[in-house]
Design a protein around this motif. Sequence first.
Motif, mmCIF file in Angstrom:
data_model
loop_
_atom_site.group_PDB
_atom_site.id
_atom_site.type_symbol
_atom_site.label_atom_id
_atom_site.label_comp_id
_atom_site.label_asym_id
_atom_site.label_seq_id
_atom_site.Cartn_x
_atom_site.Cartn_y
_atom_site.Cartn_z
ATOM 1 N N ASP A 185 -1.468 10.576 23.420
ATOM 2 C CA ASP A 185 -2.194 11.812 23.693
ATOM 3 C C ASP A 185 -1.565 12.594 24.846
ATOM 4 O O ASP A 185 -1.363 13.808 24.749
ATOM 5 C CB ASP A 185 -3.664 11.512 24.007
ATOM 6 C CG ASP A 185 -4.439 11.052 22.788
ATOM 7 O OD1 ASP A 185 -3.961 11.283 21.662
ATOM 8 O OD2 ASP A 185 -5.522 10.459 22.961
ATOM 9 N N LYS A 186 -1.224 11.901 25.929
ATOM 10 C CA LYS A 186 -0.588 12.560 27.076
ATOM 11 C C LYS A 186 0.792 13.074 26.693
ATOM 12 O O LYS A 186 1.157 14.225 27.001
ATOM 13 C CB LYS A 186 -0.471 11.583 28.241
ATOM 14 C CG LYS A 186 0.241 12.145 29.493
ATOM 15 C CD LYS A 186 -0.557 13.268 30.129
ATOM 16 C CE LYS A 186 -0.060 13.585 31.551
ATOM 17 N NZ LYS A 186 1.323 14.075 31.590
ATOM 18 N N THR A 228 -1.741 17.079 13.460
ATOM 19 C CA THR A 228 -2.479 18.085 14.241
ATOM 20 C C THR A 228 -2.198 19.515 13.799
ATOM 21 O O THR A 228 -2.732 20.455 14.396
ATOM 22 C CB THR A 228 -2.127 17.961 15.736
ATOM 23 O OG1 THR A 228 -0.747 18.299 15.930
ATOM 24 C CG2 THR A 228 -2.389 16.558 16.255
ATOM 25 N N ALA A 246 2.552 21.719 25.154
ATOM 26 C CA ALA A 246 2.449 22.702 26.229
ATOM 27 C C ALA A 246 3.801 23.062 26.839
ATOM 28 O O ALA A 246 3.888 24.007 27.632
ATOM 29 C CB ALA A 246 1.523 22.180 27.320
ATOM 30 N N TRP A 263 1.986 13.868 23.734
ATOM 31 C CA TRP A 263 1.929 14.974 22.776
ATOM 32 C C TRP A 263 1.382 16.247 23.412
ATOM 33 O O TRP A 263 1.903 17.335 23.188
ATOM 34 C CB TRP A 263 1.082 14.568 21.566
ATOM 35 C CG TRP A 263 0.966 15.640 20.521
ATOM 36 C CD1 TRP A 263 -0.168 16.261 20.100
ATOM 37 C CD2 TRP A 263 2.041 16.222 19.752
ATOM 38 N NE1 TRP A 263 0.100 17.184 19.122
ATOM 39 C CE2 TRP A 263 1.454 17.179 18.882
ATOM 40 C CE3 TRP A 263 3.410 16.029 19.710
ATOM 41 C CZ2 TRP A 263 2.217 17.942 17.996
ATOM 42 C CZ3 TRP A 263 4.166 16.789 18.819
ATOM 43 C CH2 TRP A 263 3.574 17.727 17.983
ATOM 44 N N ASP A 264 0.338 16.123 24.214
ATOM 45 C CA ASP A 264 -0.239 17.312 24.865
ATOM 46 C C ASP A 264 0.802 18.023 25.721
ATOM 47 O O ASP A 264 0.904 19.260 25.705
ATOM 48 C CB ASP A 264 -1.441 16.923 25.725
ATOM 49 C CG ASP A 264 -2.667 16.553 24.903
ATOM 50 O OD1 ASP A 264 -2.660 16.805 23.685
ATOM 51 O OD2 ASP A 264 -3.628 16.006 25.480
ATOM 52 N N ASP A 265 1.574 17.260 26.489
ATOM 53 C CA ASP A 265 2.597 17.874 27.345
ATOM 54 C C ASP A 265 3.729 18.459 26.516
ATOM 55 O O ASP A 265 4.292 19.505 26.866
ATOM 56 C CB ASP A 265 3.144 16.846 28.329
ATOM 57 C CG ASP A 265 2.214 16.598 29.499
ATOM 58 O OD1 ASP A 265 1.118 17.203 29.530
ATOM 59 O OD2 ASP A 265 2.553 15.783 30.375
#
Length: 402
Positions: free
Chosen positions: A20-21, A349, A28, A23-25
């Motif tokens: 999760d960390k 996603t 972004a 992929w989120d970064d």
Amino acid sequence: MTKALITGVGAVCPLGWGIDKCWDDTVAGRSGTARLEIVEVGADDCKVAGQVPARNGTGYESSPLRLLDFYRFAETEALAQAGLERESVVRNPRARAAVASHGFAWKIDEFTAACRGKTVNGIDLSEYVRRPQEGAHEGIGADFSERYSGITTACSAGGVAVLEAGEIVRSGLADIVITGGVDANINEVIVAIHSRMGVLTRHNSTPESASRPFDVTHAGFVIAEGAAVLVVESERSVEARGAQPIAELAGWGTAVSTAHLTAGSEGGEIQALAMQRALDSGGASVDDIDYINMHGTSTEDNDISESEGVRKVFGKTAPPVSSTKGVTGHLLGGAGALEAVFGVMAIHTSTLPPTANLNEVDPRCSLDDYIADGARHGPCRGMLTNSFGLAGSNASLLLRQP
């Protein structure tokens, strides 16, 4: 022939611990590359790296156990997402493991001593050169014994490990394969070797933006570390467990160029061959592909030749492409697996990650859309992810919605 379905993924990389960390970064465009701190290197060496942050925030010492720590974390996360217990998988005769690594990290302290002209426990440098993969893989695959494959095909290794898992499942040799790649090679020896080869970034003054795939200022890759793991299962296993697949590993292709140690094939012909074979393997056409995660190392040669290879396969209708190495750096033996995990996440996603640090496309990079303007949102039916290694080993994976 059964499908090869992906039911779990896990990752640790310079962006952090956990998919999760990471992929989120990535979505972004937040960079994980920084000034090299965990080892001292020579005055003429690259000073930038993608270092995995400490889990407790207090620093993370270089250690021969670093590689295994990364791998076990990613493996645990992938198995949990798949709804599997490691012990039961190890005991299952229909389960296997195929994992990639650069190879040297496990016994790097001894290897460094050998490079300085010393012998350690009676072993000299020549012996380490003959057996580079031994230490890394003995710690990862011991539980699986003869049901374990250790892959060491340089920077394509992570992709090759994943395609081997797909081959094993699709051919009926196993119902479950734990696969992926791991590397922990940020040390004075490996940094010095790659610095002398001239492939590492020269943007030492701007560590966070030093990896610049396809940009007119690209000047070498950023060496990085981490691990990524995928659980690949047969349809029979998925149905029997009532599991929910998140993507299909639908095809794969490889091609080898012997032209040069570090350079891609002229005009991207060999890279194109790997991609076309992946499409053919999965019974897909160019119209089925909504995105390509490029190998995109931020070296001039790779960025240009890979772009030419995509153009040869897709012509003027090439889909959007990006390189996530802009934020992660290059995980060497772990890169192909991490980018396969990102491909799964793009499908799962409905998000296409951007190419970070791309301000002006090198005019020699011949594609129209490198996703330089932030992440894109929309269905991703199918995608390719490329892994192109030193010494001409090339692999391409085809992923699609399950």
